[in-house]
Design an enzyme around this catalytic site. Structure first.
Site, mmCIF file in Angstrom:
data_model
loop_
_atom_site.group_PDB
_atom_site.id
_atom_site.type_symbol
_atom_site.label_atom_id
_atom_site.label_comp_id
_atom_site.label_asym_id
_atom_site.label_seq_id
_atom_site.Cartn_x
_atom_site.Cartn_y
_atom_site.Cartn_z
ATOM 1 N N SER A 1 53.418 63.421 -37.193
ATOM 2 C CA SER A 1 54.125 64.697 -37.123
ATOM 3 C C SER A 1 55.634 64.484 -37.162
ATOM 4 C CB SER A 1 53.743 65.439 -35.843
ATOM 5 O OG SER A 1 54.342 64.816 -34.728
ATOM 6 N N TYR B 1 54.980 60.754 -26.271
ATOM 7 C CA TYR B 1 54.360 61.080 -27.547
ATOM 8 C C TYR B 1 55.198 60.542 -28.701
ATOM 9 C CZ TYR B 1 52.669 63.861 -31.467
ATOM 10 O OH TYR B 1 52.172 64.263 -32.673
#
Length: 104
Positions: free
Chosen positions: A79, A93
């Site tokens: 992402s 993350y």
């Protein structure tokens, strides 16, 4: 993606049904948002299981078949959080995404 045997079974089923695997897309990922000082270690473990191990389990399951075929493509997606941290609690993350984006 977190159970290696299930990923291997998926690839076996694809080969049994279609005779080959031409493309594997690794796109599974989760993102828990919390400040790092919250020490949500269980969430970190889950992110590692899905975001890193899941990707590697997919590669490990399909690569022998692709080598046998002498063809195939593995596409690993990450992402936008793999490039820049937008959320204050997304630090853990972000580190996973950077590593996954650089595996291939």
């Amino acid at each position: 993606m977190t159970k290696r045997a299930e990923v291997e079974a998926l690839i076996r089923a694809a080969v049994d049904s279609f005779g080959r695997v031409d493309v594997m897309v690794n796109d599974a990922g989760i993102m828990a948002i919390a400040p790092i000082e919250a020490l949500k270690v269980e969430e970190w473990d889950r992110m590692i299981d899905v975001n890193i191990k899941g990707l590697l389990y997919g590669v490990a399951a399909v690569l022998p078949q692709m080598l046998k075929q002498k063809s195939g493509h593995i596409i690993n997606l990450a992402s936008v959080f793999g490039i820049k941290v937008f959320a204050p609690g997304g630090t853990v993350y972000w580190r996973h995404e950077v590593r996954c984006a650089r595996i291939d």
